[in-house]
Design a protein around this motif. Structure first.
Motif, PDB file in Angstrom:
ATOM      1  N   GLY A  90       6.651  -8.807 -19.042  1.00  0.00           N
ATOM      2  CA  GLY A  90       6.528  -9.434 -20.355  1.00  0.00           C
ATOM      3  C   GLY A  90       7.395  -8.710 -21.365  1.00  0.00           C
ATOM      4  N   THR A  91       7.246  -9.078 -22.612  1.00  0.00           N
ATOM      5  CA  THR A  91       8.048  -8.472 -23.675  1.00  0.00           C
ATOM      6  C   THR A  91       7.795  -6.976 -23.798  1.00  0.00           C
ATOM      7  OG1 THR A  91       8.118 -10.521 -24.913  1.00  0.00           O
ATOM      8  CG2 THR A  91       8.451  -8.510 -26.168  1.00  0.00           C
ATOM      9  N   THR A  92       6.538  -6.590 -23.747  1.00  0.00           N
ATOM     10  CA  THR A  92       6.190  -5.175 -23.902  1.00  0.00           C
ATOM     11  C   THR A  92       6.902  -4.338 -22.847  1.00  0.00           C
ATOM     12  OG1 THR A  92       4.054  -5.822 -24.799  1.00  0.00           O
ATOM     13  CG2 THR A  92       4.250  -3.556 -23.996  1.00  0.00           C
ATOM     14  N   HIS A  93       6.845  -4.796 -21.612  1.00  0.00           N
ATOM     15  CA  HIS A  93       7.519  -4.095 -20.519  1.00  0.00           C
ATOM     16  C   HIS A  93       9.030  -4.055 -20.768  1.00  0.00           C
ATOM     17  CE1 HIS A  93       8.603  -4.318 -15.907  1.00  0.00           C
ATOM     18  NE2 HIS A  93       9.001  -3.198 -16.438  1.00  0.00           N
ATOM     19  N   GLU A 134       7.718  -6.005 -37.449  1.00  0.00           N
ATOM     20  CA  GLU A 134       7.576  -5.983 -35.982  1.00  0.00           C
ATOM     21  C   GLU A 134       6.140  -5.977 -35.491  1.00  0.00           C
ATOM     22  OE1 GLU A 134      10.440  -6.503 -34.137  1.00  0.00           O
ATOM     23  OE2 GLU A 134      10.948  -6.794 -36.236  1.00  0.00           O
ATOM     24  N   HIS A 135       6.000  -6.532 -34.307  1.00  0.00           N
ATOM     25  CA  HIS A 135       4.795  -6.385 -33.490  1.00  0.00           C
ATOM     26  C   HIS A 135       4.749  -4.930 -33.028  1.00  0.00           C
ATOM     27  CE1 HIS A 135       2.353  -6.901 -29.803  1.00  0.00           C
ATOM     28  NE2 HIS A 135       1.947  -8.054 -30.305  1.00  0.00           N
ATOM     29  N   HIS A 136       3.559  -4.397 -32.814  1.00  0.00           N
ATOM     30  CA  HIS A 136       3.452  -2.992 -32.387  1.00  0.00           C
ATOM     31  C   HIS A 136       4.286  -2.703 -31.140  1.00  0.00           C
ATOM     32  CE1 HIS A 136      -0.672  -2.772 -34.591  1.00  0.00           C
ATOM     33  NE2 HIS A 136       0.353  -2.749 -35.418  1.00  0.00           N
ATOM     34  N   SER A 137       4.484  -3.731 -30.313  1.00  0.00           N
ATOM     35  CA  SER A 137       5.243  -3.485 -29.079  1.00  0.00           C
ATOM     36  C   SER A 137       6.727  -3.278 -29.356  1.00  0.00           C
ATOM     37  CB  SER A 137       5.039  -4.608 -28.071  1.00  0.00           C
ATOM     38  OG  SER A 137       5.698  -5.768 -28.495  1.00  0.00           O
ATOM     39  N   ASN A 138       7.163  -3.581 -30.575  1.00  0.00           N
ATOM     40  CA  ASN A 138       8.562  -3.271 -30.928  1.00  0.00           C
ATOM     41  C   ASN A 138       8.617  -2.127 -31.954  1.00  0.00           C
ATOM     42  OD1 ASN A 138      11.309  -3.672 -30.457  1.00  0.00           O
ATOM     43  ND2 ASN A 138      11.522  -5.243 -32.045  1.00  0.00           N
ATOM     44  N   SER A 175       8.611 -13.440 -36.566  1.00  0.00           N
ATOM     45  CA  SER A 175       7.435 -12.585 -36.726  1.00  0.00           C
ATOM     46  C   SER A 175       6.191 -13.317 -36.248  1.00  0.00           C
ATOM     47  CB  SER A 175       7.264 -12.199 -38.201  1.00  0.00           C
ATOM     48  OG  SER A 175       5.887 -11.994 -38.504  1.00  0.00           O
ATOM     49  N   ASN A 176       5.396 -12.660 -35.395  1.00  0.00           N
ATOM     50  CA  ASN A 176       4.186 -13.318 -34.894  1.00  0.00           C
ATOM     51  C   ASN A 176       3.103 -13.398 -35.963  1.00  0.00           C
ATOM     52  OD1 ASN A 176       3.969 -10.392 -34.469  1.00  0.00           O
ATOM     53  ND2 ASN A 176       1.949 -10.896 -33.677  1.00  0.00           N
ATOM     54  N   ALA A 177       3.099 -12.466 -36.895  1.00  0.00           N
ATOM     55  CA  ALA A 177       2.031 -12.446 -37.897  1.00  0.00           C
ATOM     56  C   ALA A 177       2.273 -13.468 -39.008  1.00  0.00           C
ATOM     57  CB  ALA A 177       1.890 -11.050 -38.489  1.00  0.00           C
ATOM     58  N   VAL A 191      16.724  -7.859 -29.864  1.00  0.00           N
ATOM     59  CA  VAL A 191      15.937  -8.894 -30.536  1.00  0.00           C
ATOM     60  C   VAL A 191      14.731  -9.227 -29.655  1.00  0.00           C
ATOM     61  CG1 VAL A 191      15.891 -11.253 -31.400  1.00  0.00           C
ATOM     62  CG2 VAL A 191      17.924  -9.841 -31.765  1.00  0.00           C
ATOM     63  N   ASP A 192      13.539  -9.051 -30.248  1.00  0.00           N
ATOM     64  CA  ASP A 192      12.298  -9.416 -29.581  1.00  0.00           C
ATOM     65  C   ASP A 192      12.089 -10.917 -29.814  1.00  0.00           C
ATOM     66  OD1 ASP A 192       9.685 -10.064 -29.044  1.00  0.00           O
ATOM     67  OD2 ASP A 192       8.798  -8.529 -30.343  1.00  0.00           O
ATOM     68  N   GLY A 193      12.325 -11.669 -28.763  1.00  0.00           N
ATOM     69  CA  GLY A 193      12.257 -13.122 -28.891  1.00  0.00           C
ATOM     70  C   GLY A 193      10.920 -13.718 -28.477  1.00  0.00           C
ATOM     71  N   ALA A 194       9.900 -12.861 -28.299  1.00  0.00           N
ATOM     72  CA  ALA A 194       8.609 -13.340 -27.785  1.00  0.00           C
ATOM     73  C   ALA A 194       8.085 -14.533 -28.571  1.00  0.00           C
ATOM     74  CB  ALA A 194       7.577 -12.214 -27.801  1.00  0.00           C
ATOM     75  N   GLN A 195       8.185 -14.439 -29.882  1.00  0.00           N
ATOM     76  CA  GLN A 195       7.564 -15.450 -30.734  1.00  0.00           C
ATOM     77  C   GLN A 195       8.520 -16.616 -31.026  1.00  0.00           C
ATOM     78  OE1 GLN A 195       4.296 -16.735 -31.754  1.00  0.00           O
ATOM     79  NE2 GLN A 195       4.216 -14.549 -31.316  1.00  0.00           N
ATOM     80  N   ALA A 196       9.801 -16.379 -30.839  1.00  0.00           N
ATOM     81  CA  ALA A 196      10.780 -17.432 -31.109  1.00  0.00           C
ATOM     82  C   ALA A 196      10.914 -18.371 -29.916  1.00  0.00           C
ATOM     83  CB  ALA A 196      12.143 -16.813 -31.419  1.00  0.00           C
ATOM     84  N   VAL A 235      11.581 -11.825 -23.851  1.00  0.00           N
ATOM     85  CA  VAL A 235      10.560 -12.869 -24.016  1.00  0.00           C
ATOM     86  C   VAL A 235       9.404 -12.681 -23.024  1.00  0.00           C
ATOM     87  CG1 VAL A 235      12.293 -14.583 -24.729  1.00  0.00           C
ATOM     88  CG2 VAL A 235      11.486 -14.604 -22.400  1.00  0.00           C
ATOM     89  N   SER A 236       8.290 -13.346 -23.344  1.00  0.00           N
ATOM     90  CA  SER A 236       7.119 -13.403 -22.465  1.00  0.00           C
ATOM     91  C   SER A 236       6.895 -14.851 -22.069  1.00  0.00           C
ATOM     92  CB  SER A 236       5.862 -12.913 -23.204  1.00  0.00           C
ATOM     93  OG  SER A 236       5.986 -11.564 -23.572  1.00  0.00           O
ATOM     94  N   ALA A 237       6.736 -15.106 -20.782  1.00  0.00           N
ATOM     95  CA  ALA A 237       6.565 -16.490 -20.314  1.00  0.00           C
ATOM     96  C   ALA A 237       5.276 -17.126 -20.845  1.00  0.00           C
ATOM     97  CB  ALA A 237       6.557 -16.517 -18.784  1.00  0.00           C
ATOM     98  N   HIS A 238       4.249 -16.298 -21.044  1.00  0.00           N
ATOM     99  CA  HIS A 238       2.942 -16.882 -21.398  1.00  0.00           C
ATOM    100  C   HIS A 238       2.911 -17.506 -22.792  1.00  0.00           C
ATOM    101  CE1 HIS A 238       1.384 -13.791 -24.218  1.00  0.00           C
ATOM    102  NE2 HIS A 238       2.117 -12.953 -23.523  1.00  0.00           N
ATOM    103  N   LYS A 239       3.928 -17.270 -23.595  1.00  0.00           N
ATOM    104  CA  LYS A 239       3.969 -17.929 -24.905  1.00  0.00           C
ATOM    105  C   LYS A 239       4.752 -19.234 -24.839  1.00  0.00           C
ATOM    106  CE  LYS A 239       3.631 -13.613 -27.455  1.00  0.00           C
ATOM    107  NZ  LYS A 239       2.283 -13.553 -28.029  1.00  0.00           N
ATOM    108  N   MET A 240       5.330 -19.515 -23.681  1.00  0.00           N
ATOM    109  CA  MET A 240       6.121 -20.743 -23.541  1.00  0.00           C
ATOM    110  C   MET A 240       5.705 -21.538 -22.308  1.00  0.00           C
ATOM    111  SD  MET A 240       9.788 -18.740 -23.100  1.00  0.00           S
ATOM    112  CE  MET A 240      10.703 -20.234 -23.358  1.00  0.00           C
TER     113      MET A 240
HETATM  114  N1  PMP Z   1       6.504  -9.289 -29.882  1.00  0.00           N
HETATM  115  C1  PMP Z   1       6.018 -10.358 -30.527  1.00  0.00           C
HETATM  116  C2  PMP Z   1       6.735 -10.867 -31.730  1.00  0.00           C
HETATM  117  C3  PMP Z   1       4.854 -10.966 -30.074  1.00  0.00           C
HETATM  118  O1  PMP Z   1       4.359 -12.023 -30.717  1.00  0.00           O
HETATM  119  C4  PMP Z   1       4.194 -10.455 -28.928  1.00  0.00           C
HETATM  120  C5  PMP Z   1       2.913 -11.064 -28.414  1.00  0.00           C
HETATM  121  N2  PMP Z   1       1.930 -11.248 -29.415  1.00  0.00           N
HETATM  122  C6  PMP Z   1       4.752  -9.350 -28.278  1.00  0.00           C
HETATM  123  C7  PMP Z   1       5.899  -8.812 -28.786  1.00  0.00           C
HETATM  124  C8  PMP Z   1       4.134  -8.746 -27.067  1.00  0.00           C
HETATM  125  O2  PMP Z   1       4.204  -9.618 -25.999  1.00  0.00           O
HETATM  126  P1  PMP Z   1       3.424  -9.314 -24.640  1.00  0.00           P
HETATM  127  O3  PMP Z   1       2.031  -8.909 -25.028  1.00  0.00           O
HETATM  128  O4  PMP Z   1       3.469 -10.619 -23.915  1.00  0.00           O
HETATM  129  O5  PMP Z   1       4.158  -8.236 -23.932  1.00  0.00           O
END
Ligand code: PMP
Length: 407
Positions: free
Chosen positions: A94-97, A122-126, A174-176, A199-204, A222-227
């Protein structure tokens, strides 16, 4: 592009038929994870029922079939994001990884005196992986601040860039808040000083089809589970030259050329960054999810979701005491992050859940944004292409009821 048929689309998502707390489910937590269409669920079942085998090693037929399907999925992902080569797509959990991979591998090439720039949105993962990286290599983390309207302070960004800047990290969306960031401007400016951009494209990704070559982005995640795909799978896109320079992130099977106790040599791309047995069914299903979304069409999806966002924004603004965070609808994806004056988002969320409505409350893993607004969190309704205006009406009525119950 096929005609957008919402009734037909909704039939593809079995979960949309279920009841929650005796009410029809209204699923407005799409920014956290999207629902999964039958086509993708069937793809996972088909794998386990018919060709479950480990990939890249077996000579036997099942292993070949699984390997072919997995590599086929990589090509679908490559085509979708318009990467030049399939081996520039690293399949991750996923994106975090994906971000941790870059922070470790590319981060190991940075040293004291280098600067890295991270956006305040940013999301905490970035954020956290880069803080951990800076602790190790002594690089200095600088923040691109945000503005009241939920957009980045681009003036500050441009002023902060210097020859010391080695990397810039920013989300596409931004996810928030749903803010769409000016990533092209950021990439172009960063390249002027030879900095790399992640670029963290998870939310885009569920809303906007990014073209990594046109953007000239260095890393995209990106993360597949958001798409519409399963959890536990995602991708890192990186330019070949960078992947070649970077040392491996994890060691193990699949990522080696030859192993001896004296010396181990690494496999070529993409395998160098894919240690261990991956989420095989997940990777294949990620490809199926992209097929599914393309069948509907990204342009149609984006237009329809914008329509939902504008509709919901107009209705919610009529309610007394509503505060909406983030930019105007035209500058964001279908995210409505809000509070009701004097009420706690958590209480609203709990009551709405009783009425079958799923939305997210809290800091959305983006505490610096909440700190900026001096709030503990927001309520966030996030829409997908399988939602309807009728569901928005139900949500607005329920919200009004919840507010009157709480005041
Ligand atoms: N970045 C953004 C912008 C997100 O929205 C998310 C998921 N909420 C993540 C990173 C983390 O994605 P994941 O938990 O699938 O690794």
């Amino acid at each position: 592009e096929a005609k957008f048929n919402i009734d037909k689309i909704r039939q593809d998502f079995p979960i949309l038929q279920r009841k929650v707390n005796g009410q029809n489910l209204v699923y407005f937590d799409n920014a956290a994870t999207s629902q999964t269409p039958k086509q993708v669920i069937d793809c996972i079942i088909d794998y386990y029922e018919n060709y479950n085998a480990n990939i890249h090693r077996g000579v036997h037929s099942l292993s070949q079939e699984a390997t072919d399907a997995y590599e086929q999925a990589r090509i679908k992902i490559q085509k979708h994001f318009n990467a030049k080569q399939a081996h520039e797509i690293i399949l991750t959990s996923g994106t975090t990884h994906a971000i941790n991979l870059v922070a470790h591998a590319y981060g190991s090439m940075l040293t004291k005196g280098d600067e890295v720039l991270v956006s305040a949105l940013e999301h905490h993962s970035n954020i956290v992986p880069w803080q951990m990286m800076c602790e190790k290599n002594g690089a200095h983390l600088k923040v691109i601040p945000m503005l009241e309207n939920g957009q980045l302070d681009m003036e500050y960004f441009h002023q902060s860039l210097s020859t010391k800047t080695k990397m810039v990290f920013v989300n596409h969306v931004s996810n928030a808040l749903g803010t769409i960031n000016p990533i092209q401007e950021i990439i172009n400016a960063a390249h002027q000083v030879n900095a790399r951009v992640l670029v963290d494209g998870a939310q885009a990704a569920p809303h906007i089809q990014a073209d990594v070559q046109a953007l000239d982005v260095d890393f995209y995640t990106v993360s597949a589970h958001k798409m519409c795909g399963p959890t536990g799978v995602g991708m890192l896109y990186a330019k070949e030259e960078l992947l070649e320079q970077m040392p491996p992130y994890q060691g193990g099977g699949e990522m080696i050329a030859e192993v001896s106790f004296e010396k181990t040599t690494y496999a070529g791309l993409p395998h160098k960054f894919e240690a261990g047995t991956p989420n095989i069914a997940g990777g294949i299903a990620f490809g199926a999810a992209l097929d599914y979304m393309h069948e509907i069409g990204f342009k149609s999806i984006e237009a329809y979701e914008n329509e939902l966002l504008i509709y919901a924004t107009h209705l919610i603004q009529e309610i007394d005491g509503i505060v909406i965070y983030g930019p105007e609808p035209e500058s964001k994806t279908a995210v409505l992050s809000f509070n009701v004056e004097g009420l706690h988002a958590y209480d609203l969320g709990t009551i709405l859940d009783q009425m079958g409505i799923a939305l997210r409350t809290g800091h959305h893993c983006a505490q610096p944004i909440m700190e900026y607004y001096k709030i503990p969190g927001t309520a966030r309704a996030s829409f997908s292409f399988y939602n309807t205006k009728k569901e928005i009406n139900i949500f607005i009525d329920a919200l009004k009821k919840a507010i009157s119950m709480l005041t």
